[in-house]
Every structure is written in structure tokens, then in C-alpha cells.
Design an enzyme around this catalytic site. Structure first.
Site, short mmCIF file in Angstrom:
data_model
loop_
_atom_site.label_atom_id
_atom_site.label_comp_id
_atom_site.label_asym_id
_atom_site.label_seq_id
_atom_site.Cartn_x
_atom_site.Cartn_y
_atom_site.Cartn_z
CD1 TRP A 132 -8.44 15.56 -21.06
CD2 TRP A 132 -9.23 15.96 -18.99
NE1 TRP A 132 -9.68 16.14 -21.19
CE2 TRP A 132 -10.19 16.39 -19.94
CE3 TRP A 132 -9.51 16.10 -17.64
CZ2 TRP A 132 -11.41 16.95 -19.57
CZ3 TRP A 132 -10.73 16.66 -17.26
CH2 TRP A 132 -11.66 17.08 -18.21
CG ASP A 216 -10.49 12.35 -14.26
OD1 ASP A 216 -11.66 11.91 -14.37
OD2 ASP A 216 -10.07 13.30 -14.94
CE LYS A 266 -14.10 10.12 -23.78
NZ LYS A 266 -14.29 11.30 -22.93
#
Length: 420
Positions: A132, A216, A266
Site C-alpha cells: 500500500w 496491517d 472496508k
């Protein structure tokens, strides 16, 4: 002292992810398609408020709640639920874990980077290649004195995981207390995760070399539709690196700790509410009061205290058996639709190809989660945008939730065109 003209500061390039969304919104082409933004869209291409979230919001609306400040560390009932969600309700980690509420996953990553840079003082932080994009920026800003390095991850020839390369670099280059950023599930941007056996090998390496694992976790439950399965890697590392009996095992010593950045953007669809948590696990028996006080200090300086509304929504859902069951169904709805779109896109591409069908596009269905690492290069991505008005990241990452029955064939034909 010479005069400083702030007007002379050079302008930086636009952030790619947000620039793609802005350019897409400005595009007036009737068949434009957005595969850039990391947000879920329903079959009509619209934002989807989870039914469980709607019900939780109604319950909160009907309740006699105030809008007082939260403590610096955040909403305690929310943090308890989030710990159980990622580590498991019966996990021994909860006895020696420090948790703070953060501004979504980005805030958790930033808090962790700032804390570790000051107190762990790692020589290096390792990121997967690719990762990311914001990981690099977060550490550049929060921990500028920590050297950033890459470990191999995506293997272009096989469009799979370069596990041997990953292990070799960490074995040869990482030193004690180095931080290694790991994606808990649904790796962004590749959609490729290690197998259970590979996670086990990594945990053994981390214990042996005393590396600091920084997970993460942005897609728990969203990746496979199963919150327990998506937490497997985190839970295995906690159990393998910090067993309750480690002090009684001759020669066994744990790393200095491990941590998790947890996002609820999300899996709850709460993108704009910025709901997150940071969890720091210390070895059994280690005092937590000092680390907790330092994390509170950092949070106080940056945000004073976190926002309340989104945390209340997450807590309400996780603590209510009926709402939690509904939320688990919502996760299945989202993850199932994305898996179906992967299959439809692959089938449409293979149908449009002039050459015999082969496994060239098999990676579209073997990858998991919101994103697919399509294999398109920068030039092909540019043609997708300029000629076909299909927007995705320059590295070929595409958000599968931007596909639906109305546009999947159009996108497939565009991909075949740029690959011909």
C-alpha cells in the site's frame, strides 16, 4: 536571519489514489468505469450502507446519548470488542495488549511508526514489494530516521508470491528489532496471501531473529467472508511469538513485541467515519504502563482524543448478537459479489480473446479481497484510461468492486484491446 517565503515551496504531485477518483468524477464519458478507489460498490455501482450499520445507527439515534469527549485512548467498550475480533475472545494476548482508538488504519499505522521509532529504535522497516503506497509515506513522516527497505513479494513470472525471495531477504538483511510490515489478509495491492504453512515459517524466522511484526489489518472478514479465517496469521504470530509458557521453555525468548493496525473502513463500510484501533502486544510478564503512557502522549499531541460516532456503531454491532449475525451476512454479501466479479471478468476476457483459452488470466480468480493485481503495465493502464475511460492504478491494481454486470464485458474488451 534571511526571510523565508512560504510561497516558494515546491508543489508535490497529487496523491495517485485520490487523483484517480477526481479525474474519474470529471470524466463525462458515458461508459467510464472506476477501478481505482478502494471502496465497495453494489451491483448498481453505488455506495452500499451495510444493513447492520443502518440498524445500529437507528438504535443510536433512538438512544439518549451525549456528545462528550472520549478519553485519550478512546472508547473502552469498542477497544475491548476490537481486541476480541482480531485476537480471538479466548486469546491470551488480551492480558498483555495495549489498545488505543485511532483515525482508521492510517492513524494506527502512523501511531505505531512514531512510537516504535522513538522507543524500539529499529534500524530498518521492511515493506513488501509492492505494498500500500501510504505505508512509505507514513513512515517517512512519522519515522524519518528509520531506513526503509523492501522484501520481495510479487513474483512477476508466476503472478504469485515470491516466498523464497521474501524469506531470503529477511534472513540476510533484517536485524534484531527491525520492523516488518505484514498484511494480515487480502494483501494490497496484489490480493496474494501466504499459505498457513508459509505464515508458520515466517513466525519461526521472526522468533529466531527477534524481528518486530507490524500487521496491517484492513480487510478482516472482507477478504474471505470469514472473520476467523482472515485473522489466522495475526493469531498464529501472537501464539507462536508470545506463548504464555515461554518463560518456562529453555532458550525461548520473544521479540520485543508485535502490533496490529486495525481498520473498520472496508468491513463496516465506514470509510468517512475513520474508525480504527492500534494494538501493541508485549511479551508475557512485561510491564505495560510505560508503553501505554507513551502511546497516550503521542495520541494526545496529534488528535487529543478520537471521534465517537463510528466507534459506537462498531461497538453496537459487535456487542449485539443479532446485529453481529447480520454483519457477518453483510460481509458474505460483499466478499461473494467480488468473487463473482473476478470470475465474470476472467470469463469475459477469455471469451474476447482471439487466441486459445489458457491460464493467462487465472490470477484474477486466485487472488482474494478487493483488489486484483492485473498484470497491466503503466502504458497499458494509460491506454485503458485515455482510450476506454477505465481508471485504475498505474501499477495495474484494480478494485474489483467497481465491476458489475453492466460494465464487466466492456472492461474485459478494454483489457484485451490494450494487451493485443
Amino acid at each position: 536571519m534571511s526571510r523565508v517565503d512560504l510561497g516558494d515551496i515546491p508543489a508535490l504531485p497529487r496523491d495517485e489514489a485520490f487523483a484517480i477518483t477526481a479525474d474519474y468524477n470529471a470524466d463525462e464519458h458515458p461508459q467510464k468505469v472506476s477501478l481505482g478507489a478502494g471502496v465497495y460498490r453494489d451491483e448498481d455501482g453505488k455506495p452500499w450502507i451495510l444493513p447492520s450499520v443502518r440498524k445500529a445507527k437507528q438504535l443510536l439515534h433512538d438512544s439518549d446519548l451525549n456528545h462528550e469527549y472520549l478519553p485519550i485512548a478512546g472508547h473502552a467498550p469498542f477497544l475491548s470488542c476490537t481486541r476480541d475480533l482480531i485476537f480471538g475472545e479466548d486469546s491470551g494476548a488480551n492480558g498483555n495488549v495495549i489498545s488505543l482508538q485511532t483515525i482508521s488504519g492510517t492513524g494506527a499505522n502512523h501511531l505505531g511508526a512514531a512510537f516504535l521509532a522513538e522507543h524500539l529504535k529499529p534500524k530498518n522497516v521492511f515493506f513488501s514489494d509492492p505494498t500500500w503506497s501510504n505505508h512509505h509515506l507514513v513512515w517517512e513522516v512519522a519515522a524519518p530516521n528509520v531506513m526503509q527497505k523492501l522484501y520481495p513479494y510479487y513474483h512477476t513470472p508466476t503472478q504469485g508470491l515470491d516466498f523464497d525471495g521474501m524469506i531470503a531477504v529477511l534472513q540476510d538483511e533484517a536485524v534484531e528489532n527491525d520492523v516488518v510490515i505484514l498484511h494480515a489478509c487480502a494483501h494490497n495491492p496484489t490480493g496474494i496471501d501466504p499459505s498457513h504453512n508459509q505464515w508458520q515459517q515466517l513466525a519461526q524466522l521472526f522468533q529466531k531473529k527477534k524481528l518486530f511484526a507490524f500487521f496491517d489489518s484492513a480487510y478482516q472478514g472482507f477478504a474471505t467472508g470469514d472473520v476467523e479465517a482472515d485473522a489466522w496469521a495475526v493469531r498464529h504470530f501472537q501464539e507462536a511469538l508470545f506463548p504464555a509458557t515461554c518463560s518456562r521453555v529453555p532458550g525461548f525468548t520473544s521479540p520485543a513485541g508485535m502490533c496490529v493496525a486495525q481498520s473498520f473502513a472496508k468491513n463496516f463500510g465506514l470509510y468517512g467515519e475513520r474508525v480504527g484501533a492500534f494494538h501493541l502486544i508485549l511479551p508475557p510478564g512485561a510491564a505495560t504502563v510505560g508503553a501505554h503512557s507513551q502511546l497516550v502522549k503521542l495520541s494526545r499531541a496529534e488528535i487529543s482524543n478520537p471521534p465517537l460516532f463510528g466507534a459506537r456503531i462498531v461497538y453496537t454491532i459487535l456487542s449485539d448478537p443479532t446485529l453481529r449475525t447480520g454483519w457477518l451476512e453483510d460481509l458474505k454479501t460483499m466478499s461473494t459479489r467480488i468473487r463473482n466479479m473476478r470470475q465474470h471478468l476472467r470469463q469475459a476476457i477469455e471469451k474476447c480473446q482471439q487466441e486459445p483459452v489458457n491460464d493467462k488470466w487465472a490470477h484474477l480468480t486466485s487472488q482474494i479481497g478487493m483488489f486484483s493485481y492485473t498484470g497491466l503495465d503503466v502504458g497499458q493502464v494509460s491506454v485503458m484510461r485515455d482510450k476506454h475511460h477505465v481508471y485504475l492504478m498505474r501499477n495495474g491494481r484494480a478494485s474489483m468492486s467497481g465491476l458489475n454486470e453492466e460494465n464487466v464485458v466492456y472492461v474485459a474488451r478494454a483489457i484485451v484491446d490494450v494487451c493485443t
